[in-house]
Design a protein around this motif. Structure first.
Motif, mmCIF file in Angstrom:
data_model
loop_
_atom_site.group_PDB
_atom_site.id
_atom_site.type_symbol
_atom_site.label_atom_id
_atom_site.label_comp_id
_atom_site.label_asym_id
_atom_site.label_seq_id
_atom_site.Cartn_x
_atom_site.Cartn_y
_atom_site.Cartn_z
ATOM 1 N N UNK A 1 -7.953 -3.224 1.183
ATOM 2 C CA UNK A 1 -6.893 -2.521 1.921
ATOM 3 C C UNK A 1 -7.052 -1.025 1.729
ATOM 4 N N UNK A 2 -6.749 -0.263 2.777
ATOM 5 C CA UNK A 2 -6.765 1.198 2.726
ATOM 6 C C UNK A 2 -5.441 1.698 3.293
ATOM 7 N N UNK B 1 -2.679 6.396 -10.562
ATOM 8 C CA UNK B 1 -1.318 6.104 -10.979
ATOM 9 C C UNK B 1 -1.328 5.467 -12.365
ATOM 10 N N UNK B 2 -0.230 5.595 -13.065
ATOM 11 C CA UNK B 2 -0.137 5.047 -14.421
ATOM 12 C C UNK B 2 -0.197 3.530 -14.414
ATOM 13 N N UNK B 3 0.238 2.914 -13.312
ATOM 14 C CA UNK B 3 0.214 1.455 -13.167
ATOM 15 C C UNK B 3 -0.328 1.137 -11.783
ATOM 16 N N UNK B 4 -1.201 0.134 -11.708
ATOM 17 C CA UNK B 4 -1.730 -0.293 -10.416
ATOM 18 C C UNK B 4 -2.062 -1.777 -10.500
ATOM 19 N N UNK B 5 -2.144 -2.478 -9.349
ATOM 20 C CA UNK B 5 -2.504 -3.899 -9.377
ATOM 21 C C UNK B 5 -3.943 -4.084 -9.865
ATOM 22 N N UNK B 6 -4.217 -5.264 -10.392
ATOM 23 C CA UNK B 6 -5.571 -5.589 -10.839
ATOM 24 C C UNK B 6 -6.454 -6.004 -9.668
ATOM 25 N N UNK B 7 -5.926 -6.841 -8.792
ATOM 26 C CA UNK B 7 -6.668 -7.316 -7.618
ATOM 27 C C UNK B 7 -5.827 -7.023 -6.385
ATOM 28 N N UNK B 8 -5.972 -5.813 -5.860
ATOM 29 C CA UNK B 8 -5.123 -5.369 -4.757
ATOM 30 C C UNK B 8 -5.561 -6.031 -3.459
ATOM 31 N N UNK B 9 -4.621 -6.694 -2.796
ATOM 32 C CA UNK B 9 -4.905 -7.384 -1.545
ATOM 33 C C UNK B 9 -4.354 -6.644 -0.332
ATOM 34 N N UNK B 10 -3.310 -5.839 -0.521
ATOM 35 C CA UNK B 10 -2.577 -5.315 0.629
ATOM 36 C C UNK B 10 -1.805 -4.077 0.213
ATOM 37 N N UNK C 1 -1.892 -18.220 5.291
ATOM 38 C CA UNK C 1 -2.034 -17.008 6.087
ATOM 39 C C UNK C 1 -2.896 -15.967 5.413
ATOM 40 N N UNK C 2 -3.506 -15.099 6.232
ATOM 41 C CA UNK C 2 -4.298 -13.985 5.720
ATOM 42 C C UNK C 2 -3.824 -12.691 6.394
ATOM 43 N N UNK C 3 -4.352 -12.351 7.581
ATOM 44 C CA UNK C 3 -3.860 -11.180 8.279
ATOM 45 C C UNK C 3 -2.491 -11.435 8.885
ATOM 46 N N UNK C 4 -1.647 -10.391 8.955
ATOM 47 C CA UNK C 4 -0.299 -10.533 9.518
ATOM 48 C C UNK C 4 0.204 -9.172 9.961
ATOM 49 N N UNK D 1 3.838 6.447 12.530
ATOM 50 C CA UNK D 1 2.905 5.752 13.415
ATOM 51 C C UNK D 1 1.605 5.545 12.640
ATOM 52 N N UNK D 2 1.251 4.298 12.384
ATOM 53 C CA UNK D 2 0.064 3.970 11.606
ATOM 54 C C UNK D 2 -0.866 3.087 12.428
ATOM 55 N N UNK D 3 -2.143 3.091 12.054
ATOM 56 C CA UNK D 3 -3.134 2.291 12.764
ATOM 57 C C UNK D 3 -3.383 0.955 12.091
ATOM 58 N N UNK D 4 -3.339 0.922 10.757
ATOM 59 C CA UNK D 4 -3.648 -0.280 9.988
ATOM 60 C C UNK D 4 -2.746 -0.320 8.771
ATOM 61 N N UNK D 5 -2.298 -1.511 8.387
ATOM 62 C CA UNK D 5 -1.568 -1.678 7.137
ATOM 63 C C UNK D 5 -1.721 -3.116 6.668
ATOM 64 N N UNK D 6 -1.104 -3.433 5.526
ATOM 65 C CA UNK D 6 -1.218 -4.787 5.004
ATOM 66 C C UNK D 6 -2.650 -5.126 4.657
#
Length: 541
Positions: A225-226, A264-273, A418-421, A488-493
């Motif tokens: 994810x970006x 950041x001081x805290x972040x996910x280990x396996x970021x999916x979204x 589910x995967x993309x949404x 207004x965004x182009x991609x998320x999740x």
């Protein structure tokens, strides 16, 4: 002097406007309004519809990394006022699902020789027509150029040569066209290719009009994810969400280049979204990232997760590692520092989560959350039937900015892996529907029949500008019930392209005061005399 030159044009626009909108200085716009059709067949829940698409793996039983599935995108490809759907696939054709009205869709295949992952619908070539871009597992992105009249031509994005699994689009240099960010998924490529991929990493592609200029800003990448946003100082920032032990990366666009910033001081280990929203309507943006953590701690759930939990706990611990195996919700303090409030909001564990997005599902003025779940993997879940961790998708109602409440009554607790949404109004009734690209099961559209408050939707138009849909703009709707902010965004999740059509929900009876548009280049527009339950088209002159 500038105001004097613009005044005759503004007066002409006022006289020509279909409704009596008041237009303000800086960036004049022509605003047209079309009435929406709020539904009357309410049942307080969502109704599921299967779509003519099924994402299938390259082989069965499903293993790494087919288990990651594929994404989708929604936008108006033929400018008929109805939002269309584009689906990615691992094997077989990608597809456009043309919206013919009444939630009826006509399938058009888009052949692909390699597994597709993410999807975005953006104006790549600055001709005013929305194009389609797919990322692929182990090759450069695939571009389908919109020829008009429903025709698409497969073309090369000149200069885009690196492997890209995840992507996002933004006008980082604010020159009027859309630039591209991609990130490779190295751990998957190394398994597929049998070696370290030579053209990998996080790549920034500056749009030069007839081609793109590539700059690698990170060598190592397990990107799923970006996220893109704008700092308080007005600078663009991005977060690169990485899977496994590769830490997320943070960059700010300064002096014409991306500069890595402090993690950041805290972040996910396996970021999916990643997704972001103003959750309490105070004008500040909260950022949400999902990882893998059970949403329930009962004996049956933990028995399903046990082998995976043991594997994760056996991973070596690094002193000072900021990564945690749970979701993170960043809230910024007055000094601009992020703090993780996911545990307090009870959003730290939502399941084996993929795409997570915010949207005002019940039109009450506060943005809710939907998370799609599930996993199918021979390597991880051979102890379960069909090697599948079956989990319910999770819906959460925003309690007026004071936290979130699970909403099983909304009937969004699907278990189709589910995967993309993404969220968008597919039937022009003023509320957000939900589309999910499932793995091994038919894709689904969840029709919103909650019938909460009222709404306004906004399409931005910039004729003659490469960024024709206004990606990067911030819109604010002012009402006597509060102010609501949208970007207004182009991609998320996860691998999911957003509609450029902006949705605002608000309580019934709220008095609408004005809509402001802060364009990506710093210009400003304003419209008044708004009516609820309308679709506005704001064309910049």
């Amino acid at each position: 002097m500038r105001f004097r030159r613009l005044l005759p044009l503004m007066l002409a626009l006022l006289l020509a406007a279909p409704q009596a909108f008041t237009l303000r200085i800086h960036a004049p716009v022509t605003v047209e309004a079309i009435a929406l059709n709020p539904r009357s067949d309410c049942n307080g829940a969502f109704t599921a519809h299967e779509l003519d698409h099924r994402t299938t793996p390259t082989k069965q039983p499903v293993g790494f990394y087919d288990s990651n599935g594929a994404g989708l995108a929604v936008n108006d490809l033929d400018d008929d006022g109805l939002l269309d759907i584009v689906m990615a696939n691992l094997v077989g054709d990608n597809a456009i699902l043309w919206n013919r009205g009444g939630l009826q869709f006509e399938r058009q295949p888009l052949p692909s020789a390699t597994p597709a992952r993410g999807v975005a619908i953006v104006d790549v070539d600055s001709d005013g027509l929305l194009d389609i871009v797919f990322t692929q597992q182990a090759s450069a992105p695939l571009h389908w150029r919109n020829q008009g009249g429903g025709a698409f031509q497969r073309e090369v994005l000149k200069g885009v040569i690196y492997i890209g699994y995840a992507m996002n689009w933004l006008d980082a240099d604010r020159d009027g066209d859309l630039d591209l960010i991609t990130g490779s998924y190295d751990v998957g490529n190394e398994k597929i290719l049998g070696q370290s991929a030579p053209k990998s990493g996080v790549i920034y592609y500056e749009n030069l009009g007839d081609r793109f200029r590539a700059t690698r800003i990170a060598d190592r990448s397990n990107t799923l994810a970006i996220w893109t946003g704008v700092k308080r100082q007005g600078q663009y920032e991005i977060i690169i969400g990485n899977d496994f032990a590769v830490e997320d990366k943070y960059f700010s666009f300064r002096d014409g280049a991306w500069q890595e910033t402090e993690p950041f001081a805290v972040m996910p280990h396996s970021t999916m979204s990643y997704d972001a929203a103003d959750l309490n309507n105070d004008g500040a943006t909260e950022i949400f990232a999902v990882d893998m953590k059970p949403y329930a701690q009962d004996e049956a759930m933990m028995a399903q997760w046990q082998p995976v939990m043991e594997m994760m706990m056996a991973m070596p611990h690094v002193e000072g590692d900021p990564q945690i195996m749970e979701n993170v919700l960043y809230e910024y303090d007055e000094a601009g520092l992020p703090h993780n409030i996911a545990p307090a909001a009870k959003l730290d564990g939502t399941g084996w989560s993929w795409s997570a997005q915010f949207g005002d599902l019940d039109n009450d003025g506060f943005q809710d959350l939907y998370v799609v779940n599930g996993m199918i993997s021979l390597e991880l879940f051979s102890h379960l039937p069909n090697n599948e961790l079956v989990e319910e998708n999770q819906a959460y109602r925003n309690r007026d900015g004071g936290g979130f409440a699970p909403m099983p009554s909304w009937s969004l607790n699907d278990t189709a892996s589910g995967r993309g949404m993404t969220m968008a109004d597919l039937d022009n009734d003023g509320d957000l529907d939900i589309v999910v690209n499932n793995l091994l099961s038919a894709a689904k559209l969840f029709e919103n029949r909650l019938c909460g408050g009222d709404s306004i939707m906004v399409d931005l138009r910039q004729p003659g500008v490469g960024n024709s849909q206004g990606v990067g703009a911030r819109l604010t709707l002012y009402t006597d019930a509060g102010a609501y902010h949208r970007d207004v965004t182009a991609v998320s999740g996860y691998l999911s392209g957003d509609s450029s059509r902006v949705h605002f929900g608000f309580p019934k009876g709220a008095a609408l005061q004005r809509l402001t548009i802060s364009w990506n280049d710093g210009e400003y527009s304003e419209a008044e005399d708004l009516k609820p339950n309308t679709l506005l088209s704001a064309t910049r002159d």
